[in-house]
Design an enzyme around this catalytic site. Structure first.
Site, PDB file in Angstrom:
ATOM      1  N   HIS A 258     -24.147 -47.182 -43.934  1.00 50.37           N
ATOM      2  CA  HIS A 258     -22.886 -47.872 -44.237  1.00 50.37           C
ATOM      3  C   HIS A 258     -23.057 -48.561 -45.592  1.00 50.37           C
ATOM      4  O   HIS A 258     -24.167 -48.989 -45.940  1.00 50.37           O
ATOM      5  CB  HIS A 258     -22.658 -48.909 -43.134  1.00 50.37           C
ATOM      6  CG  HIS A 258     -21.332 -49.574 -43.114  1.00 50.37           C
ATOM      7  ND1 HIS A 258     -21.003 -50.581 -43.990  1.00 50.37           N
ATOM      8  CD2 HIS A 258     -20.264 -49.395 -42.311  1.00 50.37           C
ATOM      9  CE1 HIS A 258     -19.777 -50.991 -43.713  1.00 50.37           C
ATOM     10  NE2 HIS A 258     -19.302 -50.301 -42.698  1.00 50.37           N
TER      11      HIS A 258
ATOM     12  N   ASP B 111     -29.970 -51.624 -38.914  1.00 52.30           N
ATOM     13  CA  ASP B 111     -28.562 -52.001 -38.791  1.00 52.30           C
ATOM     14  C   ASP B 111     -28.082 -51.487 -37.429  1.00 52.30           C
ATOM     15  O   ASP B 111     -27.904 -50.287 -37.247  1.00 52.30           O
ATOM     16  CB  ASP B 111     -27.792 -51.362 -39.959  1.00 52.30           C
ATOM     17  CG  ASP B 111     -26.279 -51.387 -39.768  1.00 52.30           C
ATOM     18  OD1 ASP B 111     -25.807 -51.835 -38.703  1.00 52.30           O
ATOM     19  OD2 ASP B 111     -25.580 -50.941 -40.688  1.00 52.30           O
TER      20      ASP B 111
ATOM     21  N   GLN C 240     -23.660 -50.143 -34.718  1.00 52.23           N
ATOM     22  CA  GLN C 240     -23.100 -49.100 -33.840  1.00 52.23           C
ATOM     23  C   GLN C 240     -23.947 -48.852 -32.606  1.00 52.23           C
ATOM     24  O   GLN C 240     -23.495 -48.179 -31.686  1.00 52.23           O
ATOM     25  CB  GLN C 240     -22.960 -47.774 -34.598  1.00 52.23           C
ATOM     26  CG  GLN C 240     -21.893 -47.748 -35.653  1.00 52.23           C
ATOM     27  CD  GLN C 240     -20.507 -48.013 -35.112  1.00 52.23           C
ATOM     28  OE1 GLN C 240     -20.195 -47.724 -33.968  1.00 52.23           O
ATOM     29  NE2 GLN C 240     -19.661 -48.592 -35.941  1.00 52.23           N
TER      30      GLN C 240
ATOM     31  N   LYS D 175     -17.779 -55.473 -32.718  1.00 55.71           N
ATOM     32  CA  LYS D 175     -18.009 -54.104 -32.238  1.00 55.71           C
ATOM     33  C   LYS D 175     -18.598 -54.088 -30.833  1.00 55.71           C
ATOM     34  O   LYS D 175     -18.793 -53.024 -30.258  1.00 55.71           O
ATOM     35  CB  LYS D 175     -18.897 -53.353 -33.223  1.00 55.71           C
ATOM     36  CG  LYS D 175     -18.155 -53.098 -34.531  1.00 55.71           C
ATOM     37  CD  LYS D 175     -18.942 -52.315 -35.533  1.00 55.71           C
ATOM     38  CE  LYS D 175     -18.100 -52.146 -36.791  1.00 55.71           C
ATOM     39  NZ  LYS D 175     -18.847 -51.527 -37.878  1.00 55.71           N
TER      40      LYS D 175
ATOM     41  N   CYS E  25     -16.791 -46.087 -45.039  1.00 57.73           N
ATOM     42  CA  CYS E  25     -17.800 -46.883 -45.743  1.00 57.73           C
ATOM     43  C   CYS E  25     -19.126 -46.139 -45.866  1.00 57.73           C
ATOM     44  O   CYS E  25     -20.202 -46.740 -45.790  1.00 57.73           O
ATOM     45  CB  CYS E  25     -18.026 -48.240 -45.080  1.00 57.73           C
ATOM     46  SG  CYS E  25     -16.569 -49.272 -45.057  1.00 57.73           S
TER      47      CYS E  25
HETATM   48  C1  LIG Z   1     -19.281 -51.827 -39.022  1.00 59.33           C
HETATM   49  C2  LIG Z   1     -20.627 -51.510 -39.551  1.00 59.33           C
HETATM   50  C3  LIG Z   1     -21.230 -52.337 -40.500  1.00 59.33           C
HETATM   51  C4  LIG Z   1     -20.562 -53.538 -41.102  1.00 59.33           C
HETATM   52  O1  LIG Z   1     -20.243 -54.464 -40.132  1.00 59.33           O
HETATM   53  P1  LIG Z   1     -19.323 -55.731 -40.508  1.00 59.33           P
HETATM   54  O2  LIG Z   1     -18.917 -56.226 -39.171  1.00 59.33           O
HETATM   55  O3  LIG Z   1     -18.170 -55.194 -41.304  1.00 59.33           O
HETATM   56  O4  LIG Z   1     -20.170 -56.674 -41.257  1.00 59.33           O
HETATM   57  C5  LIG Z   1     -22.489 -51.996 -40.922  1.00 59.33           C
HETATM   58  N1  LIG Z   1     -23.125 -50.929 -40.442  1.00 59.33           N
HETATM   59  C6  LIG Z   1     -22.581 -50.112 -39.517  1.00 59.33           C
HETATM   60  C7  LIG Z   1     -23.346 -48.946 -39.018  1.00 59.33           C
HETATM   61  C8  LIG Z   1     -21.301 -50.377 -39.057  1.00 59.33           C
HETATM   62  O5  LIG Z   1     -20.764 -49.577 -38.150  1.00 59.33           O
END
Ligand SMILES: *Cc1c(COP(=O)(O)O)cnc(C)c1O
Length: 421
Positions: free
Chosen positions: A137, A214, A217, A240, A379
């Site tokens: 992302h 990260d 997801q 999320k 993104c």
């Molecule tokens: C949504 C997402 C982000 C960013 O999250 P924010 O809530 O916008 O800070 C980063 N990495 C992944 C894989 C995402 O799905």
């Protein structure tokens, strides 16, 4: 699908996953869009919020709204207890060793920026390398680029194969004594690929490098154990995991967090402040939580994780796999439709392009039929360019989606494609 068939499909022990009962928790799922029942399949961008989480805001602002930590009055005590209760719950959710390893941020993006600005600024110099996967992302790319431009370290990209799985052989070859950190998502938001982060962490550590995962997801779809992964940093977002916007989490190994400098200054993060003797900082986690945090949002995040734990994140992940399989099979017969992301290890994301139909047109027209999917670059522009496209359509699944909704989506997609071709 009958519950017996469902049991068979998911391999569940009793009780079966009761998606219709669970939907009752989400008032938004009752609304209509353009006169049609809403079919919400944009869960990878944000998940919907159960009533139990919505109720936290009204309870907080009508009963115990107060600034935390500094007060000695009843309301401040209650707010502090609820806020710190979420920290305990997140600790359990990630299986961290200690609640002090849980730092509240505005989201995944801010959690990554914290690591970049605090750990990165202290440890990265010219000649050093940071490995970033092509699946990332933008929030796990751009903060590193900003610092690299200043500090002169090098960013190297871990490639993917044609299925959208990371090329692990290339990863092994990219790792060297110059590698200081590996930044990778646990699950790709654009393709749904699940990355072997535990194996990647072991390989990084063999080279003396750290790994930042990260988890934005992964946390909604599977059990996460930061100790088992041996992640040095792990980030996720509240919105999320059925929680509110405006709050997220950074987990870090204690020894790292303790030696990292603060990245934002202000109230709450200090021990003593003096113009003459200099300022000393609070210990973790408060050192990284300058200013008044998103108190109600943090408390609501705790309630969201309670909801998630109640249903069972592993059961949710299994159900989403049933939905994903059904959707994948159904769209595969559509002429000229190409699925991007066919890695064997995949979470509930279906990304696709259709010959002769722009993703944006499909997104706009399918919305007229009540179906919410996402269209665009998600993104992840470098990844999409690698596959030779600027945009895809993406349907992404959550706990409350049904097989009927998948059928509605596929029928709507067929109609829309017929209209634009
Ligand atoms: C949504 C997402 C982000 C960013 O999250 P924010 O809530 O916008 O800070 C980063 N990495 C992944 C894989 C995402 O799905």
């Amino acid at each position: 699908m009958s519950s017996t068939a469902l049991d068979k499909a998911t391999g569940f022990a009793q009780p079966p996953y009761d998606v219709l009962a669970l939907r009752q928790d989400f008032p938004i799922l009752d609304r209509e869009v353009h006169g049609k029942p809403l079919v919400y399949l944009d869960n990878a961008a944000t998940s919907q919020t159960p009533q139990q989480v919505i109720d936290v805001f009204s309870a907080y602002y009508s009963r115990y709204n107060a600034n935390i930590h500094r007060g000695l009055h009843t309301l401040a005590d209650e707010a502090t207890a609820a806020f710190e209760g979420t920290r305990q719950r997140v600790k359990a959710f990630l299986n961290a060793e200690d609640p002090r390893q849980i730092i509240f941020t505005r989201g995944t993006t801010e959690a990554i920026n914290l690591v970049v600005q605090s750990w990165g600024r202290t440890n990265l110099n010219a000649g050093d390398e940071v490995l970033i996967s092509l699946l990332e992302h933008h929030s796990n790319i751009v903060p590193w680029q900003l610092l690299a431009a200043e500090r002169g370290f090098t960013i190297k990209v871990i490639p993917v194969d044609e299925s959208g799985a990371l090329d692990m052989q290339a990863y092994r070859e990219l790792l060297s004594e110059r590698t200081k950190l590996v930044a990778v998502n646990h699950v790709s938001n654009a393709l749904g690929t699940i990355n072997p982060v535990k194996e990647m962490a072991a390989l990084a550590h063999q080279q003396g490098a750290l790994i930042l995962v990260d988890g934005a997801q992964a946390t909604p779809h599977q059990t996460v154990d930061v100790q088992d992964i041996d992640a040095d940093f792990y980030a996720f977002s509240g919105h999320k995991v059925y929680g509110p916007t405006g709050v997220g989490v950074l987990y870090g190994k204690k020894a790292l967090l303790e030696t990292m400098p603060p990245w934002q200054g202000g109230g709450e993060m200090i021990k003593t402040v003096s113009f003459d003797a200099g300022t000393t900082f609070a210990s973790i986690p408060h050192k990284f939580e300058a200013g008044t945090p998103a108190i109600a949002e943090v408390i609501a995040l705790g309630r969201a994780l309670e909801w998630l734990d109640g249903v069972g994140v592993a059961a949710i992940g299994e159900w989403e796999n049933v939905l994903l399989k059904h959707a994948t099979q159904a769209v595969s017969s559509i002429d000229g439709l190409r699925i991007l992301g066919t890695a064997p290890n995949k979470a509930g994301v279906l990304s696709f392009v259709v010959d002769g139909a722009h993703a944006q047109d499909i997104g706009l027209l399918i919305d007229q039929l009540g179906v919410a999917i996402r269209t665009g670059h998600h993104c992840a522009q470098p990844l999409l360019h690698h596959f030779g496209v600027d945009a895809t359509c993406r349907a992404s699944f959550a706990a409350y989606n049904t097989l009927d909704e998948v059928d509605t989506f596929v029928a709507a997609l067929n109609r829309v494609i017929g209209m634009v071709r």
